[in-house]
Enzyme design. Sequence first.
Site, PDB file in Angstrom:
ATOM      1  CG  HIS A 469     -68.613  38.502 -10.801  1.00 24.34           C
ATOM      2  ND1 HIS A 469     -68.319  38.721 -12.147  1.00 24.34           N
ATOM      3  CD2 HIS A 469     -69.903  38.095 -10.764  1.00 24.34           C
ATOM      4  CE1 HIS A 469     -69.392  38.469 -12.868  1.00 24.34           C
ATOM      5  NE2 HIS A 469     -70.373  38.103 -12.064  1.00 24.34           N
TER       6      HIS A 469
HETATM    7  C1  LIG Z   1     -76.838  39.491  -7.673  1.00 28.95           C
HETATM    8  C2  LIG Z   1     -75.792  38.594  -8.243  1.00 28.95           C
HETATM    9  C3  LIG Z   1     -75.741  38.383  -9.619  1.00 28.95           C
HETATM   10  C4  LIG Z   1     -74.765  37.537 -10.142  1.00 28.95           C
HETATM   11  N1  LIG Z   1     -74.831  37.209 -11.469  1.00 28.95           N
HETATM   12  C5  LIG Z   1     -74.052  36.198 -11.926  1.00 28.95           C
HETATM   13  C6  LIG Z   1     -74.274  35.653 -13.214  1.00 28.95           C
HETATM   14  O1  LIG Z   1     -75.183  36.051 -13.944  1.00 28.95           O
HETATM   15  N2  LIG Z   1     -73.467  34.639 -13.624  1.00 28.95           N
HETATM   16  C7  LIG Z   1     -72.464  34.157 -12.840  1.00 28.95           C
HETATM   17  O2  LIG Z   1     -71.720  33.271 -13.294  1.00 28.95           O
HETATM   18  N3  LIG Z   1     -72.232  34.665 -11.614  1.00 28.95           N
HETATM   19  C8  LIG Z   1     -73.044  35.630 -11.125  1.00 28.95           C
HETATM   20  N4  LIG Z   1     -72.881  36.062  -9.853  1.00 28.95           N
HETATM   21  C9  LIG Z   1     -71.757  35.541  -9.067  1.00 28.95           C
HETATM   22  C10 LIG Z   1     -71.937  34.083  -8.622  1.00 28.95           C
HETATM   23  O3  LIG Z   1     -73.264  33.817  -8.282  1.00 28.95           O
HETATM   24  C11 LIG Z   1     -70.971  33.816  -7.463  1.00 28.95           C
HETATM   25  O4  LIG Z   1     -69.647  33.978  -7.924  1.00 28.95           O
HETATM   26  C12 LIG Z   1     -71.114  32.431  -6.881  1.00 28.95           C
HETATM   27  O5  LIG Z   1     -72.424  32.194  -6.470  1.00 28.95           O
HETATM   28  C13 LIG Z   1     -70.144  32.279  -5.706  1.00 28.95           C
HETATM   29  O6  LIG Z   1     -70.325  31.021  -5.131  1.00 28.95           O
HETATM   30  P1  LIG Z   1     -69.710  30.676  -3.710  1.00 28.95           P
HETATM   31  O7  LIG Z   1     -69.974  29.236  -3.488  1.00 28.95           O
HETATM   32  O8  LIG Z   1     -68.321  31.178  -3.660  1.00 28.95           O
HETATM   33  O9  LIG Z   1     -70.521  31.555  -2.662  1.00 28.95           O
HETATM   34  P2  LIG Z   1     -72.097  31.662  -2.426  1.00 28.95           P
HETATM   35  O10 LIG Z   1     -72.851  31.048  -3.542  1.00 28.95           O
HETATM   36  O11 LIG Z   1     -72.367  33.079  -2.082  1.00 28.95           O
HETATM   37  O12 LIG Z   1     -72.351  30.724  -1.159  1.00 28.95           O
HETATM   38  C14 LIG Z   1     -71.989  31.055   0.145  1.00 28.95           C
HETATM   39  C15 LIG Z   1     -73.090  30.551   1.071  1.00 28.95           C
HETATM   40  O13 LIG Z   1     -72.581  30.549   2.387  1.00 28.95           O
HETATM   41  C16 LIG Z   1     -73.559  31.052   3.253  1.00 28.95           C
HETATM   42  N5  LIG Z   1     -72.894  31.588   4.434  1.00 28.95           N
HETATM   43  C17 LIG Z   1     -72.154  32.720   4.534  1.00 28.95           C
HETATM   44  N6  LIG Z   1     -71.700  32.869   5.786  1.00 28.95           N
HETATM   45  C18 LIG Z   1     -72.125  31.794   6.487  1.00 28.95           C
HETATM   46  C19 LIG Z   1     -71.975  31.375   7.834  1.00 28.95           C
HETATM   47  N7  LIG Z   1     -71.278  32.102   8.729  1.00 28.95           N
HETATM   48  N8  LIG Z   1     -72.582  30.219   8.226  1.00 28.95           N
HETATM   49  C20 LIG Z   1     -73.292  29.459   7.345  1.00 28.95           C
HETATM   50  N9  LIG Z   1     -73.479  29.834   6.051  1.00 28.95           N
HETATM   51  C21 LIG Z   1     -72.887  30.979   5.626  1.00 28.95           C
HETATM   52  C22 LIG Z   1     -74.279  32.109   2.436  1.00 28.95           C
HETATM   53  O14 LIG Z   1     -75.538  32.436   2.959  1.00 28.95           O
HETATM   54  C23 LIG Z   1     -74.309  31.450   1.064  1.00 28.95           C
HETATM   55  O15 LIG Z   1     -75.477  30.688   0.875  1.00 28.95           O
HETATM   56  C24 LIG Z   1     -73.812  36.931  -9.290  1.00 28.95           C
HETATM   57  C25 LIG Z   1     -73.860  37.152  -7.914  1.00 28.95           C
HETATM   58  C26 LIG Z   1     -74.846  37.959  -7.381  1.00 28.95           C
HETATM   59  C27 LIG Z   1     -74.892  38.165  -5.894  1.00 28.95           C
END
Ligand SMILES: Cc1cc2nc3c(=O)[nH]c(=O)nc-3n(C[C@H](O)[C@H](O)[C@H](O)COP(=O)(O)OP(=O)(O)OC[C@H]3O[C@@H](n4cnc5c(N)ncnc54)[C@H](O)[C@@H]3O)c2cc1C
Length: 531
Positions: A469
Amino acid sequence: MSQQTFDHVIVGGGSAGCVLAHRLVSAGRSVLLLEAGPADDDKFIHMPAAFVRVLATERAWTYETEPQPSAAGRKMFVPQGRTLGGGSSVNAMVYIRGTPCDYDGWRDLGCPGWGWDEVLPFFKRAEGNRRFADRFHGTDGPLAVSDARYRHPLSLAFLRAAQEAGLPYNDDFNGAQQAGVGFYQCTTFDGRRGSTATTYLAEVRGNAKLSVQTNAHVARVLTKDGAATGVSYLVGGKGEPQTALSRGDVILSAGALASPKLLLLSGIGPAAQLQSHGIGVVRDLPGVGENFQDHLEVSVYGRTREPISLAGSDTGLTALKHGVQWTFFKTGLLTSTVVESGGFVDTTGSGQPDLQFHVLPTLVGDVDREPLPGHGISINPCFLHPESRGRVHLRSSDPMAPIHFDGGYLQAQADADTLVRGLKLARRILRAPSLAKLVSEELAPSAKAEIDDAALETYVRQRAKTVYHPAGTCRMGSDALAVVDPQLRVHGVQRLRVCDASVMPRIISGNTNAPTIMIAERCADFMLAGT
Ligand SMILES: Cc1cc2nc3c(=O)[nH]c(=O)nc-3n(C[C@H](O)[C@H](O)[C@H](O)COP(=O)(O)OP(=O)(O)OC[C@H]3O[C@@H](n4cnc5c(N)ncnc54)[C@H](O)[C@@H]3O)c2cc1C
């Protein structure tokens, strides 16, 4: 070099990025969504019980910390989604929002407009709940929230044992009370994962205003006269840089480990750090990459008397049966979200839970650690309010180089203490009658019923792992260390926002996907209102 102009360029097609794309395109804006990873077309993404298999593939980043002095010198491994849907395509699907105190706390930390009463409508707008329809829940939103179709007997036994140990049953962790034990609702629909790619993004995929490019690794944000004008990106992470220009805002939604890296690569961050890598300073923002927070958990493992756990009993015909059931009917064991049950406990009497349980009806390992052999249950207490803080710095000005990542894990004694209290409670639950009937022995931390706090703390420091997280590294606020303002605009840089888990000033009390989606819902409204 190709060059196109859009109303908005969104960097990262993850939990937040897909929500933003949906809302902006639906409002008539032209959007380019750039995602570093491939499409979400691996079948294990969509099969709930199989998500762990995706973590060892090209559809996940594996971030690695520096050796952590307070975690027995270990490097910690933090996988993140690297595909459309991002974390929502690889996560455990647990649907949790946190508590009103979390958001009232954000408001009081200098983020007006983010109190509970102000964010609740956005949780509801996002939510398409298949069971609840009351003042806490939405039923028509794009994000499907449902009860998992499969419930393992060990999950049921945990719930009975926890009640025998004195914890109340809770039917809705996102309702009036968070405390108690129960089944998690999850981001699934009809026996499949409901990521933001298969829900929000899928709804607008045919819209001519939307362009989605996968395998597009953004290298930096382009700026002119203190305003973002677009991004430079590398197809497949190599070759000639491509440019995409933006008439309106560029939005970084690359996640809490990549968004600060992109700001730093773009000359936005602590001046001395930028200069040490030869990067010209666009804006001296000392808070970029600081304030890293995460949740850690540690396992109590019990071996079951019979070979009944979720993983490992499938050979030959039974594995085939489960595969057929899921493929044709979206039912059966493969619809289990693995982390089926759990709960929230106030172990200090503060009135707010400080501990969450993730309970898995199997012996679970981690990305760097094989699971224990045989059959069993894992009861994982996790702290909710970390006091430790870490940081993300650049290692190099090369956009493809890994970050310098110090999680600061377990530096605050209070974090270790909370996990020790959690271990004690989990061990009591393991020995309560409903689990004792099924469990022959505790495999770890110790088969002995009596074990002192010092030994438990050693176990915590040697074995605690992240629940993935990462948050807080582009903190929202109005003070000198804040990175974005309460409308998610980067301080001192025009037409640039950050919208993902990195903007959380303090990590919320629970899993972070639904809160990140709520943040993106709000960001879309700010942008469409022109604020
Ligand atoms: C294994 C795992 C289990 C989890 N379990 C849960 C759960 O059960 N319930 C829950 O609520 N949360 C869970 N989480 C946490 C939750 O999924 C995250 O907090 C949430 O997805 C974060 O969203 P975000 O938009 O901040 O980032 P992300 O969803 O990580 O999105 C970031 C995106 O940006 C892309 N990216 C990165 N760098 C670049 C770049 N330079 N150029 C272009 N694209 C790029 C990445 O590839 C990714 O697709 C879990 C996370 C993981 C990894």
